[in-house]
Design an enzyme around this catalytic site. Sequence first.
Site, PDB file in Angstrom:
ATOM      1  N   ALA A 259       0.823  -1.195   0.000  1.00 19.76           N
ATOM      2  CA  ALA A 259       0.000   0.000   0.000  1.00 19.76           C
ATOM      3  C   ALA A 259       0.859   1.248   0.000  1.00 19.76           C
ATOM      4  O   ALA A 259       2.069   1.162   0.077  1.00 19.76           O
ATOM      5  CB  ALA A 259      -0.927  -0.016   1.205  1.00 19.76           C
ATOM      6  N   CYS A 260       0.247   2.399  -0.071  1.00 23.59           N
ATOM      7  CA  CYS A 260       0.855   3.735  -0.150  1.00 23.59           C
ATOM      8  C   CYS A 260       0.865   4.226  -1.590  1.00 23.59           C
ATOM      9  O   CYS A 260       0.984   3.449  -2.512  1.00 23.59           O
ATOM     10  CB  CYS A 260       2.260   3.802   0.414  1.00 23.59           C
ATOM     11  SG  CYS A 260       2.357   3.512   2.180  1.00 23.59           S
TER      12      CYS A 260
END
Length: 350
Positions: free
Chosen positions: A27-28
């Site tokens: 994620a990110c």
Amino acid sequence: MQNTMHRAVTSALVVSVGLVSFQTADACTRILWNDNQLATVVGRTMDWPESTEPALTVMPRGIERNGGMTGSVVTVKENPAKWTSEYASMVTTVYGIGSVDGFNEKGLAGHLLYLNDTDFGTRDASKPGVQAGLWLQFVLDNAATVDEALELLDTVQVVMTEANGHKSNVHLAIEDGSGDSAIIEYIDGAPVVHHNPEYQVMTNDPIYDKQLELLAQQDFSNPSSDTPLPGNVKATDRFQRAAYYLAMLPEPKNEREAIAGILAIARNVSVPFGAPYKDFGVYNTEYRTAMNLNDRRYYFELTTSPNVIWTDLTEFDLTDGAPVMTLDPDNVDLAGNVTASFKEADEAPF
């Protein structure tokens, strides 16, 4: 109009969306807006299942670093990289052992994001080693531009480290005030560099070449509210949404509009509380950041706080010997310009 949109979407391939922290997750997002007429601005999300203990930290010039240390643990036993910071920087730290987001006084910025395919390779002790949590800080301390950073990184080897039981499977996105951009991934033991101002968006797996291939299969040439967009939280979906919306941002009249544009996209690709992510459980967005690289301002939004806060690097004493300044953003009373709320630290965190 359609040709203009096509060019904008093509340039949006440069936005980088990624994941930081030390764990097997995916994620990110990083978004670089470098083709407006006002300023080079960049933002990111940090998605993680627990607090990464973020601290906003101002590092003056002249700090001595040991790239072989992960906190108090020796990660690089033979030929660790050692240096003294030439440039001051403002960063967000992770678990007190490294920086994952930030920029320096010259307007060079960077972001560590997760990449499952990361392979730093066998240790080559002929090159000074930098543990991966200090990869970004090494760049910010020693380079003023993307070109300088890439040349500098050829002289060291990034080394896998571990913190809180999690390995540092990360890749690095960097950009500077001119709008230049690069993404560095270690694949099969060797660095792979994507260097072009067009690389604006970056997320996580798969590797960047494959992300670009997937994005090229989407037809965004005639955007409308009926344009189908992938809407889940996985990296490929976030990459395509960020690229689509970045291409349509209106020209900003001032910094307020530019930062608002970046944060609007960061919020769109954020992971809601409770959203499941593959086999890793829940990885909601912990915080979002945005930077104006020309005026050296840093914006931070903790997702459990109702306020966006910001600070100006140029308002701090950045000279050699000046104190390290730090701020814990986990405070709902913080709002607006928080420069005066920073406190002196006893020493640099790393």
